[in-house]
Design an enzyme around this catalytic site. Structure first.
Site, PDB file in Angstrom:
ATOM      1  N   CYS A   2       0.844  -1.181   0.000  1.00 26.98           N
ATOM      2  CA  CYS A   2       0.000   0.000   0.000  1.00 26.98           C
ATOM      3  C   CYS A   2       0.886   1.240   0.000  1.00 26.98           C
ATOM      4  O   CYS A   2       1.903   1.292   0.677  1.00 26.98           O
ATOM      5  CB  CYS A   2      -0.948   0.100   1.197  1.00 26.98           C
ATOM      6  SG  CYS A   2      -2.068  -1.274   1.362  1.00 26.98           S
ATOM      7  N   ARG A  27       3.604  -0.204  -5.024  1.00 24.87           N
ATOM      8  CA  ARG A  27       3.403  -0.814  -3.703  1.00 24.87           C
ATOM      9  C   ARG A  27       2.066  -1.540  -3.589  1.00 24.87           C
ATOM     10  O   ARG A  27       1.806  -2.231  -2.610  1.00 24.87           O
ATOM     11  CB  ARG A  27       3.469   0.262  -2.618  1.00 24.87           C
ATOM     12  CG  ARG A  27       4.794   0.952  -2.528  1.00 24.87           C
ATOM     13  CD  ARG A  27       4.749   2.048  -1.494  1.00 24.87           C
ATOM     14  NE  ARG A  27       4.749   1.501  -0.155  1.00 24.87           N
ATOM     15  CZ  ARG A  27       5.823   1.325   0.582  1.00 24.87           C
ATOM     16  NH1 ARG A  27       6.999   1.654   0.116  1.00 24.87           N
ATOM     17  NH2 ARG A  27       5.740   0.838   1.794  1.00 24.87           N
ATOM     18  N   TRP A  73      -3.019  -2.603  -1.667  1.00 28.73           N
ATOM     19  CA  TRP A  73      -2.770  -4.036  -1.924  1.00 28.73           C
ATOM     20  C   TRP A  73      -3.538  -4.750  -0.825  1.00 28.73           C
ATOM     21  O   TRP A  73      -3.168  -4.687   0.348  1.00 28.73           O
ATOM     22  CB  TRP A  73      -1.271  -4.329  -1.855  1.00 28.73           C
ATOM     23  CG  TRP A  73      -0.914  -5.730  -2.254  1.00 28.73           C
ATOM     24  CD1 TRP A  73      -0.583  -6.164  -3.498  1.00 28.73           C
ATOM     25  CD2 TRP A  73      -0.823  -6.883  -1.392  1.00 28.73           C
ATOM     26  NE1 TRP A  73      -0.305  -7.510  -3.473  1.00 28.73           N
ATOM     27  CE2 TRP A  73      -0.450  -7.983  -2.205  1.00 28.73           C
ATOM     28  CE3 TRP A  73      -1.038  -7.104  -0.036  1.00 28.73           C
ATOM     29  CZ2 TRP A  73      -0.267  -9.267  -1.691  1.00 28.73           C
ATOM     30  CZ3 TRP A  73      -0.868  -8.390   0.471  1.00 28.73           C
ATOM     31  CH2 TRP A  73      -0.483  -9.446  -0.357  1.00 28.73           C
ATOM     32  N   ASN A  99      -1.375   1.799   5.996  1.00 25.90           N
ATOM     33  CA  ASN A  99      -0.544   0.743   5.423  1.00 25.90           C
ATOM     34  C   ASN A  99      -0.107  -0.139   6.582  1.00 25.90           C
ATOM     35  O   ASN A  99       0.363   0.372   7.589  1.00 25.90           O
ATOM     36  CB  ASN A  99       0.668   1.401   4.731  1.00 25.90           C
ATOM     37  CG  ASN A  99       1.705   0.392   4.278  1.00 25.90           C
ATOM     38  OD1 ASN A  99       1.399  -0.777   4.073  1.00 25.90           O
ATOM     39  ND2 ASN A  99       2.934   0.849   4.117  1.00 25.90           N
ATOM     40  N   GLY A 100      -0.283  -1.462   6.452  1.00 21.93           N
ATOM     41  CA  GLY A 100       0.104  -2.358   7.543  1.00 21.93           C
ATOM     42  C   GLY A 100      -1.054  -3.263   7.932  1.00 21.93           C
ATOM     43  O   GLY A 100      -2.061  -3.326   7.224  1.00 21.93           O
ATOM     44  N   GLU A 487      15.938 -17.795 -10.016  1.00 20.88           N
ATOM     45  CA  GLU A 487      15.594 -16.396 -10.272  1.00 20.88           C
ATOM     46  C   GLU A 487      14.970 -16.232 -11.661  1.00 20.88           C
ATOM     47  O   GLU A 487      14.011 -15.488 -11.837  1.00 20.88           O
ATOM     48  CB  GLU A 487      16.851 -15.526 -10.098  1.00 20.88           C
ATOM     49  CG  GLU A 487      16.705 -14.047 -10.398  1.00 20.88           C
ATOM     50  CD  GLU A 487      15.655 -13.324  -9.567  1.00 20.88           C
ATOM     51  OE1 GLU A 487      15.121 -13.901  -8.604  1.00 20.88           O
ATOM     52  OE2 GLU A 487      15.337 -12.172  -9.922  1.00 20.88           O
ATOM     53  N   LYS A 491      11.220 -14.793 -12.339  1.00 17.16           N
ATOM     54  CA  LYS A 491      10.934 -13.640 -13.209  1.00 17.16           C
ATOM     55  C   LYS A 491       9.809 -13.982 -14.182  1.00 17.16           C
ATOM     56  O   LYS A 491       8.901 -13.190 -14.399  1.00 17.16           O
ATOM     57  CB  LYS A 491      12.167 -13.207 -14.013  1.00 17.16           C
ATOM     58  CG  LYS A 491      13.271 -12.521 -13.265  1.00 17.16           C
ATOM     59  CD  LYS A 491      12.975 -11.113 -12.809  1.00 17.16           C
ATOM     60  CE  LYS A 491      12.311 -11.049 -11.482  1.00 17.16           C
ATOM     61  NZ  LYS A 491      12.986 -11.178 -10.263  1.00 17.16           N
ATOM     62  N   GLU A 494       6.397 -14.318 -12.312  1.00 16.17           N
ATOM     63  CA  GLU A 494       5.895 -13.051 -11.782  1.00 16.17           C
ATOM     64  C   GLU A 494       5.212 -12.205 -12.835  1.00 16.17           C
ATOM     65  O   GLU A 494       4.167 -11.619 -12.590  1.00 16.17           O
ATOM     66  CB  GLU A 494       7.069 -12.216 -11.230  1.00 16.17           C
ATOM     67  CG  GLU A 494       7.543 -12.592  -9.873  1.00 16.17           C
ATOM     68  CD  GLU A 494       8.706 -11.701  -9.435  1.00 16.17           C
ATOM     69  OE1 GLU A 494       8.662 -11.201  -8.315  1.00 16.17           O
ATOM     70  OE2 GLU A 494       9.673 -11.518 -10.201  1.00 16.17           O
ATOM     71  N   HIS A 510      14.966 -36.449 -10.975  1.00 16.05           N
ATOM     72  CA  HIS A 510      14.169 -36.925  -9.840  1.00 16.05           C
ATOM     73  C   HIS A 510      12.750 -36.356  -9.855  1.00 16.05           C
ATOM     74  O   HIS A 510      12.137 -36.209  -8.803  1.00 16.05           O
ATOM     75  CB  HIS A 510      14.882 -36.573  -8.531  1.00 16.05           C
ATOM     76  CG  HIS A 510      16.248 -37.179  -8.448  1.00 16.05           C
ATOM     77  ND1 HIS A 510      16.455 -38.527  -8.293  1.00 16.05           N
ATOM     78  CD2 HIS A 510      17.478 -36.620  -8.560  1.00 16.05           C
ATOM     79  CE1 HIS A 510      17.757 -38.781  -8.288  1.00 16.05           C
ATOM     80  NE2 HIS A 510      18.400 -37.634  -8.459  1.00 16.05           N
ATOM     81  N   LYS A 609       5.577  -4.516  -4.607  1.00 14.02           N
ATOM     82  CA  LYS A 609       7.031  -4.388  -4.536  1.00 14.02           C
ATOM     83  C   LYS A 609       7.551  -4.537  -3.117  1.00 14.02           C
ATOM     84  O   LYS A 609       8.591  -5.120  -2.884  1.00 14.02           O
ATOM     85  CB  LYS A 609       7.396  -2.995  -5.071  1.00 14.02           C
ATOM     86  CG  LYS A 609       8.867  -2.725  -5.101  1.00 14.02           C
ATOM     87  CD  LYS A 609       9.437  -3.153  -6.414  1.00 14.02           C
ATOM     88  CE  LYS A 609      10.927  -3.098  -6.419  1.00 14.02           C
ATOM     89  NZ  LYS A 609      11.492  -4.246  -7.121  1.00 14.02           N
TER      90      LYS A 609
HETATM   91  C1  G6P Z   1       8.375  -8.873  -3.122  1.00 16.16           C
HETATM   92  C2  G6P Z   1       8.898  -8.320  -4.423  1.00 16.16           C
HETATM   93  C3  G6P Z   1      10.153  -9.076  -4.842  1.00 16.16           C
HETATM   94  C4  G6P Z   1      11.187  -9.023  -3.731  1.00 16.16           C
HETATM   95  C5  G6P Z   1      10.620  -9.520  -2.402  1.00 16.16           C
HETATM   96  C6  G6P Z   1      11.562  -9.228  -1.248  1.00 16.16           C
HETATM   97  O1  G6P Z   1       7.913 -10.158  -3.321  1.00 16.16           O
HETATM   98  O2  G6P Z   1       7.916  -8.407  -5.435  1.00 16.16           O
HETATM   99  O3  G6P Z   1      10.690  -8.496  -6.006  1.00 16.16           O
HETATM  100  O4  G6P Z   1      12.289  -9.804  -4.083  1.00 16.16           O
HETATM  101  O5  G6P Z   1       9.397  -8.855  -2.113  1.00 16.16           O
HETATM  102  O6  G6P Z   1      11.653  -7.832  -1.111  1.00 16.16           O
HETATM  103  P1  G6P Z   1      12.888  -7.079  -0.488  1.00 16.16           P
HETATM  104  O7  G6P Z   1      12.523  -5.629  -0.620  1.00 16.16           O
HETATM  105  O8  G6P Z   1      12.997  -7.515   0.934  1.00 16.16           O
HETATM  106  O9  G6P Z   1      14.091  -7.434  -1.275  1.00 16.16           O
END
Ligand code: G6P
Length: 614
Positions: A2, A27, A73, A99-100, A487, A491, A494, A510, A609
């Site tokens: 948020c 956010r 969010w 937010n929270g 990773e 990507k 996501e 396996h 994010k």
């Molecule tokens: C969310 C974001 C990711 C990020 C993760 C950890 O899931 O979408 O891109 O890697 O949080 O966030 P941080 O800010 O702790 O790296």
């Protein structure tokens, strides 16, 4: 999660709020709303993006010099118009955005219901608005006691909040409160800009105050006053923002994600600048100065992180064990904090986070601190909560990362981990001076090599065109390239919503091998490294089952060229540094696939994010 933004001053608040919400949309973006304060408080809110909110208010009265805005969010209650913020208390005394998460909201809500309060939404935020009102009315609805009502209410609240509050009876005042979730107050000329992070503020001022937990800031035309929950006046510490507007704009790129992928040569240089010297082969991490001996003498290193940062941590495990021989573990912060982990005094815990605000990572830090470990941070956002909670650390200096899918933060984190492991390895004599100097040279050249990979973007786009309709994808790698496989798969998931899995290449046999058929793209990280022959065998196994092979290989490789359907070359480098190169084509591949599938790359569905809830 948020985004919250607020303004009080002489200007029209609306434009500042909308622009700010757009900057904060990374956010959360499932609903948005604003409230204009002053003598005629109004709330406008709706499900959808900030642009939907703009369309909603187009012909309505949004005038005023005080206002608050929110982009959501969802946590409590589905994304809809009613659950969107701001929320008004039942009798209209308070309007708030939040937010929270309020953890004891059920108990507070039933207490308020017993006193006659009726709720419109399913949110924990509306509970707070009514709680403020309850205390306010109990104190005789005296505008002079409005802050006391908020303060007393917050004292019984459990959980996390970043809050902006308008009180109808004090129309020329805006109140901000913080616990757990970040709040930054920008100080202008007789005006204040408040937000979850500095991105909506930088355009107007670079003087800011980061609120501390339990702070309450009271902003009005007579200035700013800061108290804590116990009503003790606090001294505001004014910081200068090290952020410029063009860092948070797209600068001609179609998406932030693409811009951030292309920024990596620069962001890696910025991350090692002043720390690594090519000529003198010098490496110094100033942020670790006071704890460096503890790190060198650590019995064990435990890395905690979430998401992409966890993948960087996994690369860190390989780096620390190889360069320093200190036993190293990597933990999902969310698992670590709940499973009663063994932490001893000689352990060093390293928390990695782009945002510095991830709730689980923060909680893991607190747990490690209580257990007596030395807790360090690797973080991108200066002044965020994690650097403040850790005893020392290293900033990544990647610059603001706005695309929800993390790219440049990952390579900057791996750069920092590499430098840390190199420095410790040299100090504890596990690396020879020659090995160390070779690594300095190798690391120094990484940005130039990334430039070369970025030149292949058009070819990667062609590959994307060929595989964009897949429903599943597999990513395989060994050693340092296993975390890169994870990773790469993350990507793709996501931003394109294609199901993808990352696997250690040898583990394919396996289980995942059962999934391979002619429709399955298999991305294999196959650079010339110690397990090259083994990975060639894995490629053969995929080929025998007709999988479509996309191989990331070292320049000049001819063996895999004859086996794979597509080959993306990366320049040769030390295996330990290969994650920094091999991740680049995977970022581009998922970016182009997502664009071709018509996905919203910068704002993928259901993600945010900065994950400030647990
Ligand atoms: C969310 C974001 C990711 C990020 C993760 C950890 O899931 O979408 O891109 O890697 O949080 O966030 P941080 O800010 O702790 O790296």
């Amino acid at each position: 999660m948020c985004g919250i933004v607020g303004y009080i001053g002489q200007r029209e608040a609306y434009n500042i709020l909308i622009k700010g919400l757009k900057r904060l949309e990374y956010r959360g973006y499932d609903s948005a709303g604003i409230a204009m304060g002053g003598d005629n408080p109004r709330i406008y809110k709706c499900k959808g993006k900030v642009s939907d909110l703009e369309a909603l208010v187009e012909n309505l009265d949004f005038s005023g010099n005080i206002g608050i805005g929110h982009t959501r969010w969802a946590t409590h209650g589905e994304p809809n118009d009613v659950n969107a913020h701001p929320h008004r208390s039942m009798n209209g005394h308070f309007i708030i955005i939040h937010n929270g998460i309020i953890e004891n909201y059920t108990k507070l809500k039933s207490g308020l219901e017993n006193k006659g309060y009726v709720f419109e939404s399913q949110t924990d935020t509306e509970v707070l608005a009514n709680l403020f009102e309850y205390f306010y009315i109990k104190e005789g609805s005296d505008p002079k006691k409005c802050v006391d009502a908020i303060r007393n209410a917050l004292r019984i609240v459990e959980g996390a909040y970043g809050l902006l509050i308008l009180c109808k009876d004090v129309p020329k005042q805006l109140i901000a409160a913080k616990k757990g979730s970040p709040i930054v107050v920008g100080i202008g000329d007789q005006e204040y800009f408040i937000a979850s992070d500095a991105s909506p503020i930088v355009e107007y001022t670079n003087s800011v105050i980061y609120l501390k937990d339990d702070d309450i800031a009271i902003l009005s035309d007579s200035g700013l006053s800061l108290i804590n929950l116990k009503n003790i006046p606090q001294t505001p510490n004014i910081h200068k923002l090290d952020l410029s507007l063009d860092q948070i704009e797209k600068n001609g790129f179609d998406h932030y994600m693409l811009k951030e992928i292309y920024e990596q040569p620069r962001s890696i240089r910025d991350t090692y600048r002043g720390r690594l010297n090519f000529e003198s082969k010098f490496l110094r991490l100033g942020g670790l100065f006071n704890v460096f001996n503890d790190l060198v003498n650590a019995d064990r290193i435990i890395i905690v992180a979430c998401g992409t940062s966890w993948h960087a941590g996994l690369v860190g495990e390989y780096l620390f064990e190889e360069f320093t021989r200190i036993p190293t573990e990597v933990e999902y912060a969310s698992e670590f904090r709940y499973r009663n982990p063994v932490i001893k005094k000689g352990d060093v815990v390293i928390a990695i986070s782009q945002s510095g605000e991830t709730a689980d990572t923060l909680a893991a830090i607190q747990l490690a601190k209580r257990a007596g470990a030395i807790v360090l941070g690797i973080c991108n956002v200066v002044g965020s909560s994690i650097p403040r909670e850790t005893v020392a650390g290293v900033y990544t200096h990647a610059g603001p990362e706005i695309g929800v899918a993390s790219t440049k933060a990952f390579t900057a984190q791996v750069t920092v981990l590499t430098m840390m492991a190199m420095a410790v390895g040299l100090a504890n004599k596990n690396l020879t001076q020659k090995e160390f100097e070779d690594l300095v040279e190798e690391l120094y050249l990484i940005p130039d090599k990334i430039e070369k990979i970025l030149e292949k973007a058009d070819y990667i786009k062609e590959i994307a065109e060929k595989v964009k309709d897949a429903n599943n994808a597999l990513y395989l790698g060994r050693g340092y390239l296993f975390p890169v496989a994870l990773e790469g798969a993350l990507k793709l998931k996501e931003i394109s919503y294609i199901h993808a899995e990352g696997y250690p290449a040898a583990e394919m046999k396996h289980g995942p091998i059962a999934l391979i058929d002619e429709k399955m793209p298999v991305v294999v990280l196959a650079t010339k490294d110690p397990s090259y022959d083994k990975i060639v065998s894995n490629i053969q196994e995929v080929k025998a089952r007709k999988g479509q092979i996309i191989a990331i290989v070292t320049e000049g490789d001819t063996v895999i060229r004859n086996l794979a359907d597509f080959v993306i070359e990366v320049p040769a480098c030390d295996f330990a540094l290969s994650p920094l190169l091999t991740v680049i084509p995977l970022q581009l591949l998922s970016y182009y696939i997502a664009v071709m599938r018509g996905c919203n790359v910068d704002q993928p569905r259901n993600l945010a994010k900065s994950v400030t809830v647990e």
